[in-house]
Design an enzyme around this catalytic site. Structure first.
Site, mmCIF file in Angstrom:
data_model
loop_
_atom_site.group_PDB
_atom_site.id
_atom_site.type_symbol
_atom_site.label_atom_id
_atom_site.label_comp_id
_atom_site.label_asym_id
_atom_site.label_seq_id
_atom_site.Cartn_x
_atom_site.Cartn_y
_atom_site.Cartn_z
ATOM 1 N N LYS A 1 0.828 -1.214 0.000
ATOM 2 C CA LYS A 1 0.000 0.000 0.000
ATOM 3 C C LYS A 1 0.860 1.261 0.000
ATOM 4 C CE LYS A 1 -4.485 -1.180 2.022
ATOM 5 N NZ LYS A 1 -5.320 -0.995 3.241
ATOM 6 N N GLU B 1 4.368 8.060 4.489
ATOM 7 C CA GLU B 1 3.833 9.249 5.137
ATOM 8 C C GLU B 1 2.964 8.985 6.355
ATOM 9 O OE1 GLU B 1 3.294 12.403 1.641
ATOM 10 O OE2 GLU B 1 3.345 10.340 1.013
#
Ligand code: MOS
Length: 712
Positions: free
Chosen positions: A666, A670
């Site tokens: 995925k 961040e």
């Protein structure tokens, strides 16, 4: 999942086992060359001169005296610099002239490049640039950012919608048993990476070559080609090692100025930024002021959710810190309104900074959720469970997977949340108050079409070529593991070459999409190569190469809400005498797709969480209203969390492979910072009984807020 770190392993099928960076030995022995280190014959050095006024016109650039100084070769400025196309369309599909320097006499902010002095040595260039006299026609400037700006307007920027709404907000708020209506602020923040921006440009056999430090070499090729009206095939950009980027390493003034000077002088020219110059030239995170209104029934179920965010941008280019976007993913309510607004001021253009939007947005939203939990008398994790949506709150689309609650239950177990007394101000150790807090995190999980080539060499090894960028994340190592798995060979048989635009178009290291996008392309090429090799036959001296392009596969992805999720936990102590907040421990549990390399993945999560500590307690760029510049534009004046500020930080993850990604990735770059500052602010409330809605939670703010409360 604290993973023991071992040395480099090279075991077939070792995918999922921790692996040290493949370029680690090069880096620790100093053999690795960064952009400013690469030697060139006949190298000239450019030094940028920056405006000392905040708004106005350049009246004159006194080049004469400077050209007579030792070693000086040229002074480029708006009167003599090559022209570039300032209407070209940048990364986000709109013109961005932020890096189009020396095109006119306008000064849009303090620290805008007004000239490049080129000399034989860097020292000569610097001395001459500092001696250069530039006269200005100064105009009054406006840099005052505040919630009440009448000239603010709605815009989500090219990244998203400005306003999204459903239902009758005022009616649902009026019908709510409990309402939270608060304003939260975050300051201007800077993402100065350790390695300063540096580029060397030269013309070589009719091609423009740039050795650079960036987040994507084909990105820089595309931008330079458009600016200088060149065919992209006549531009080559390389970026072998990058000492941090965080959103700041795209096309900036130094590459453009270096290309101009190399063109004018017809010799290699290097431009390196100083730390101080970086504060006005590489972008930063806009301050935000965010209003959140939550209305809920007595059991905590949301009836109304409003998240309204204001950020600033420059007069040069509109960049929006779209902080309200996170509410479109996290929580549903019959009445739902999210709005991003922006105001244009005489400041440098802000840019992407780790979790743009989500980092400040989650501070406001996740603080407000904690306030709602307090008002409802409901555990903050239970409140989130009661409001966990079935589908995208605004889009109505299904989630590809949403394992937020699994993160909370695993995190609560490991953190010891069940033993927590929910009442604030109850734990005292000497003159310190202790508290714990939690917050949710999310970040989009997207992929962008990329190309890769995998070669079976005649000696039995494999070479992967992709224009990826390893900005310090360990992407090169992750791609080595991904290729080895797809080829079903040992990792030491795979060599991954990155950071060269001649390898073809690929996603940048950005948006937590790098490794996912590149891993997809590498896997596709490697699988194709295996099929070719399975046909048998000998390998010729030049090897056998398979190439991939993931445009069609990624284009065929069904529209879903695809995100990583996480649960952040923090324990703080607050010194009632000094107002100092210290984080004692932090835990983050993430559902962020398949984890390719636990060693470097942990570094990404812990790095983001550490930045959350920094955001919560330390970071704040102060802009002086009269001078228009940052006060203390250096690492002495701008404190980022250092070793002594960072306690025991642990990161772990739950099983969460993406069902539609060939590797299950995925993206993890961040999400570590998202929610981290809110968890700390919520812990400070739990320790003291006082809410801090403005970051950073400085000692003076703690002491001031403590006055008159005296809860303990
Ligand atoms: Mo990141 S802020 O998408 O480089």
């Amino acid at each position: 999942m604290t993973t023991a770190t071992t040395g480099t392993t090279s075991v077939k099928g070792s995918h999922g086992a921790p692996h040290t960076r493949v370029e680690g030995p090069e880096k620790v022995t100093g053999a690795a060359r960064y952009a400013g280190d690469v030697p060139f014959a006949e190298l000239a050095h450019g030094w940028l001169a920056l405006s000392t006024v905040t708004r106005g016109r350049i009246r004159s650039v006194e080049t004469g005296p400077v050209l007579a100084m030792p070693g000086v070769l040229a002074v480029l400025h708006h009167g003599n610099a090559p022209h570039v196309d300032t209407d070209y369309v940048g990364l986000l599909g709109v013109p961005d002239p932020t890096a189009a320097v020396f095109q006119n006499d306008r000064v849009p902010h303090r620290g805008w490049p007004v000239a490049l002095v080129v000399a034989e040595t860097s020292e000569q260039a610097r001395e001459a640039a500092e001696a250069l006299v530039v006269e200005y026609e100064e105009e009054p400037h406006d840099i005052a950012f505040s919630a009440g700006r009448p000239d603010a307007y709605a815009s989500g920027g090219p990244q998203g919608q400005d306003v999204e709404e459903k239902g009758d907000l005022e009616a649902e708020l009026a019908a709510s048993a409990v309402v939270v209506d608060e304003e939260y602020t975050t300051p201007e923040e800077h993402h100065n990476p350790m390695e300063p921006h540096a580029a060397t440009a030269r013309w070589e056999g009719g091609r423009l070559e740039v050795v650079d430090s960036n987040q994507g070499s084909t990105w820089i090729v595309n931008e330079l080609a458009k600016l200088f009206s060149l065919d992209p095939s006549s531009v080559r950009v390389r970026s072998e090692h990058v000492g941090g980027a965080f959103g700041s390493k795209g096309v900036r003034a130094h590459q453009v100025a270096a290309v101009m000077a190399a063109t004018v002088l017809q010799r290699p020219v290097r431009v390196v930024l100083t730390r101080r110059q970086m504060f006005s030239l590489i972008g930063y995170r806009s301050p935000t002021t965010q209003r959140i209104r939550l209305g809920a029934d007595a059991d905590g179920r949301l009836r109304a959710l409003e998240h309204d965010s204001l950020s600033l941008t420059s007069t040069v280019h509109e960049f929006v810190e779209a902080s309200a976007g996170v509410a479109r993913v996290m929580y549903d309510a019959p009445a739902h309104r999210t709005a991003n607004r922006v105001v244009r001021l005489d400041v440098p253009t802000p840019t992407f900074m780790r979790a743009p939007g989500e980092a400040p947005g989650s501070f406001a939203l996740e603080s407000a959720l904690d306030e709602l939990a307090e008002k409802c008398g409901i555990d903050p994790i239970e409140l989130r469970a009661r409001n966990d949506p079935e589908t995208g709150p605004v889009s109505g689309l299904p989630f590809s997977s949403r394992n937020l609650l699994a993160c909370f239950s695993e995190g609560a177990r490991r953190f010891g949340w069940a033993d927590r007394d929910p009442r604030p101000g109850m734990r005292r150790e000497g003159h310190r108050l202790i508290g714990t807090g939690t917050a949710a995190a999310s970040f989009p999980a997207r992929a962008i079409p990329s190309t890769a080539a995998v070669t079976a060499e005649a000696d039995g090894t494999f070479t992967v070529r992709i224009t990826a960028s390893d900005v310090g994340t360990g992407a090169r190592t992750a791609l080595t593991l991904i290729a080895a798995e797809a080829l079903d060979v040992a990792t030491d048989q795979v060599r991954v070459r990155i950071g060269d635009s001649d390898f073809g178009q690929a996603m940048i290291a950005g948006g937590s999409m790098g490794t996912r996008s590149w891993g997809w392309a590498v896997t596709a090429a490697a699988r194709d190569l295996r099929e070719q090799l399975a046909l048998g036959g000998s390998i010729p001296p030049e090897g056998i190469t398979a190439r991939s392009d993931t445009s069609a596969a990624i284009g065929a992805l069904a529209a879903t809400e695809r995100h990583s999720f996480g649960a952040q936990f923090a324990e703080v102590s607050v010194d009632t005498a000094t107002g100092e907040v210290r984080v004692q421990r932090m835990l983050g549990i993430f559902a962020a797709g398949r984890i390719v390399n636990p060693l470097t993945a942990r570094g990404q999560f812990v790095g983001g969480m550490t930045w959350g500590i920094s955001m919560a307690l330390h970071e704040e760029a102060v802009r002086d209203q009269s001078s228009g510049g940052n006060v203390g534009a250096d690492f002495a004046g701008y404190h980022v969390a250092a070793n002594a500020d960072v306690p025991h930080v642990e990161a772990g993850w739950v099983d969460d492979p993406d069902p539609d990604d060939p590797v299950g990735i995925k993206g993890i770059g961040e999400i570590g910072i998202v929610g981290a500052a809110a968890a700390i602010a919520n812990a400070v409330w739990h320790a003291t009984g006082v809410r801090h809605r403005s970051l950073p939670i400085r000692p003076d703010r703690v002491l001031l807020a403590g006055e008159g409360t005296q809860r303990v």
